[in-house]
Scaffold this active site. Structure first.
Site, mmCIF file in Angstrom:
data_model
loop_
_atom_site.group_PDB
_atom_site.id
_atom_site.type_symbol
_atom_site.label_atom_id
_atom_site.label_comp_id
_atom_site.label_asym_id
_atom_site.label_seq_id
_atom_site.Cartn_x
_atom_site.Cartn_y
_atom_site.Cartn_z
ATOM 1 N N SER A 9 -15.511 20.071 -54.237
ATOM 2 C CA SER A 9 -16.643 19.879 -53.866
ATOM 3 C C SER A 9 -16.910 19.383 -52.495
ATOM 4 C CB SER A 9 -16.656 18.155 -54.354
ATOM 5 O OG SER A 9 -17.500 17.901 -54.133
ATOM 6 N N ASN A 10 -17.865 19.979 -52.535
ATOM 7 C CA ASN A 10 -18.406 19.711 -50.867
ATOM 8 C C ASN A 10 -19.021 18.189 -50.614
ATOM 9 O OD1 ASN A 10 -18.068 21.839 -50.090
ATOM 10 N ND2 ASN A 10 -20.164 22.505 -51.092
#
Ligand SMILES: *Cc1c(COP(=O)(O)O)cnc(C)c1O
Length: 342
Positions: A78-79
């Site tokens: 996840s960014n």
């Protein structure tokens, strides 16, 4: 024109604004349009991305509530989680990331950076409902340990995250004014938890632009994504009356890229990423922006009139560190090219 607001504040610490606005002429030629890019990948917080805009408001709200800990969730790469870890470090909060997946695979890309920036990483199931319960359990445990956690939703997509992208349109409008340019005909973004597209739509309406916002879904089919974007629009309209009354029934979502599993990196996506890197010296990511750009190319092939002669803005929403979690795929292509040359 500025958007009237009783608006939430941002920390003023996380991002560098405005993010660059730049022409992409060679890729524009391929699409038959005047192509620009809004470089939120260069926003300046630990490899950047669109979540920094959202977190700038979400974290200000957390501080205002007296929180000393950020808690959020996402996929292993996840960014949003990586930018949350960076935001927490930057303002001096603790951070726990509850990642949905089978536990540690290879510690690289965004996941590696989470550890580097001192976030506590815990694992849970990928099932959304179970994950929601798990999130509450971690919040309870943090409270029992004497902390005041602020739970940030998946992708930072609530009214505050949406508001951040209303303001992003205002930022863009000031950049266009300075260039003496009119608003784009089309803005393209990768769309997943809905807040980015929702904010862009509301911002464009608030400024009276005719711009259409095209969301290229990276995971969900059109209808469930449309429901998420609509929810974000409605919650922002409830929270900020200045946004109310604008139509929300003209959402443009294309799901032509979703026959592949989320975060699968297919050969056409890899080729598209390489094409952009070579044509413009810009790195896309395999999960979001690469998929969005390939989707754009395919739409242009299916219907050349869609973009022809238009002014199109591709919102580069970041994701750069995820590249390194696909290094094997990228490297195998590098090998292929070397063999071809030999
Ligand atoms: C999260 C993310 C998106 C999608 O934004 P949403 O607001 O969740 O729809 C697009 N691109 C990148 C790189 C992201 O990390």
């Amino acid at each position: 024109m500025r958007i009237e607001d009783n608006a939430p504040k941002r920390t003023g610490l996380l991002g560098h604004y405005p993010t660059p606005l730049e022409p992409w002429p060679r890729l524009g030629e391929l699409l038959g349009c005047e192509l620009w890019a809004k470089r939120d990948d260069l926003i300046g917080l630990a490899f950047g991305g669109n979540k920094t805009r959202k977190l700038d408001y979400l974290v200000q709200d957390a501080l205002h509530q007296g929180a000393d800990w950020l808690l959020t969730t996402g996929a292993p790469q996840s960014n949003h989680c990586r930018q949350s870890a960076a935001a927490a470090a930057k303002v001096g909060l603790g951070c726990t990331l509850l990642l949905g997946g089978p536990g540690i695979r290879s510690v690289t890309g965004n996941l590696l950076l989470n550890y580097v920036m001192g976030a506590e990483v815990e694992w849970t199931t990928t099932d959304m409902h179970e994950r929601q319960d798990a999130l509450q359990n971690v919040a309870d445990r943090l409270r029992a340990q004497g902390h005041t956690p602020c739970v940030i939703p998946l992708g930072g997509s609530n009214h505050l995250g949406t508001w951040a992208f209303v303001k992003a349109i205002e930022e863009l409008s000031e950049q266009l004014d300075a260039l003496g340019s009119s608003p784009p005909d089309i803005i393209i973004t990768a769309s997943s938890s809905g807040g980015t597209q929702a904010g862009l739509v509301l911002g464009a309406r608030a400024l009276g632009w005719d711009t259409r916002v095209l969301g290229i879904s990276v995971d969900l089919p059109r209808e469930p994504l449309e429901a998420l974007v609509s929810q974000c629009i409605q919650s922002a309209q409830r929270a900020y009356p200045t946004l109310a009354g604008h139509p929300s029934n003209d959402l443009w979502i294309e799901d032509l890229m979703t026959e592949e599993e989320y975060a699968a990196f297919t050969d056409p996506e890899l080729e598209s990423l390489v094409e952009v890197a070579r044509a413009q010296g810009v790195l896309l990511d395999p999960v979001y922006t690469g998929r969005a750009f390939l989707g754009t190319r395919r739409l242009a092939q299916q219907n050349p009139a869609l973009f022809a002669g238009k002014r199109v803005l591709f919102w580069h929403t970041g994701g750069t560190p995820a590249l390194f979690s696909y290094s094997r795929g990228l490297a195998s292509y590098a090998d292929t090219w070397t063999e071809e040359k030999a």
